[in-house]
Design an enzyme around this catalytic site. Sequence first.
Site, PDB file in Angstrom:
ATOM      1  N   HIS A 110      -0.750  -4.207   4.116  1.00 45.71           N
ATOM      2  CA  HIS A 110      -0.583  -4.123   2.662  1.00 45.71           C
ATOM      3  C   HIS A 110      -0.097  -2.732   2.256  1.00 45.71           C
ATOM      4  CE1 HIS A 110      -3.735  -7.597   2.277  1.00 45.71           C
ATOM      5  NE2 HIS A 110      -2.649  -7.939   2.948  1.00 45.71           N
ATOM      6  N   TYR A 116       7.302   0.132   1.928  1.00 50.16           N
ATOM      7  CA  TYR A 116       8.570  -0.625   1.942  1.00 50.16           C
ATOM      8  C   TYR A 116       9.149  -0.749   0.528  1.00 50.16           C
ATOM      9  CZ  TYR A 116      11.521  -4.780   3.085  1.00 50.16           C
ATOM     10  OH  TYR A 116      12.537  -5.675   3.271  1.00 50.16           O
TER      11      TYR A 116
HETATM   12 MN    MN Z   1      -5.429  -5.610   0.882  1.00 52.66          MN
HETATM   13 FE    FE Z   2      -8.345  -6.763   1.315  1.00 54.45          FE
END
Ligand code: MN
Ligand code: FE
Length: 334
Positions: A110, A116
């Site tokens: 994440h 990105y």
């Molecule tokens: Mn997360």
């Molecule tokens: Fe999480």
Amino acid sequence: MKKDGIINNTATDPNKILPMKYLWAREYYKSGVANNWTPEEVSMQKDVEQWQSPTALTDLERKLVLWNLGFFSTAESLTANNIVLAVYTHVSNPECRQYLLRQAFEEAIHTDTFIYCCDSLGLDPDYIFNMYKTIPTIREKDEFVVNLTTTIFDPNFKTVGVSNIQQFILDLVGYYMIMEGIFFYAGFAMMLALKRQQKMVGIGEQFEYIMRDESLHLAFGCDLINTIVAENPDVWTTEFQDKIVGLVDKAVVLERKYALDACPQGLFGINAEQFCVYVEHMADRRLERVGLPKLYFKDNPFPWMAQATDLTKEKNFFETRVTEYQTAGSLKWE
Ligand code: MN
Ligand code: FE
């Protein structure tokens, strides 16, 4: 006397994963693996064109994209730190630790998403990654969770005794129920509402994948809380339950403030208040999940949010589900 349990286990070897005691934890691990993705798989071409176009996005739409990138970019890292530096220490059960390692990896994915996005759109990383200090409605959310849980980061902290176990549960309430379960959800709804209008579809798709991961993280966290409580029933006093409900209520106030700040005039016919109702609906689901009473009794104003995860669920979860392990019975997808 040696004692078995999900915390304070002195009876079994933490490095010996078989035979498993908490089969639901293994199920989360398998589900996480089945959901594998990386941000680079998603094209940012259309997003870059829209971001550079003077007309494709309104100023308000740009603001909500920036606010959500700003909030999530550091919230992921706060969550990862909590897993690795606090939760992992105290939950020594091997199948739970296997899932915690998986969750930590997903938090790295994440964080990579926000790297990105910054790179693709040419955003100033100092601006985005400092928003948790510079934007008050973001800072207040992070501070609320961080301040709730400082004691368990103390190297001398042990989950021994009612008060310390309660401290540990408050950490799980802070990061799983509130951070991942409430503070992420106005942002998810905003970014997916944009995507439904064909705006910033690459980031929108990445947010869908993140939401699918987070729905597992927070469900695992709630099952962890429920298991600790079942094994240590003394900690679940009326006073402590009231405290958790009060914290959820305060968190909802902060998430409402954030939603109104990030998206003051609403979006494509969704008014800003509807984002707040959605947050209240989600907060009730988190409370129910740990056996606490609902506070808001609001219907889900965005049934399409459930659909967004249902589609990916069918594609990526149930088809690859491993049936020889007992299911958690309660894997929830939003
Ligand atoms: Mn997360
Ligand atoms: Fe999480």
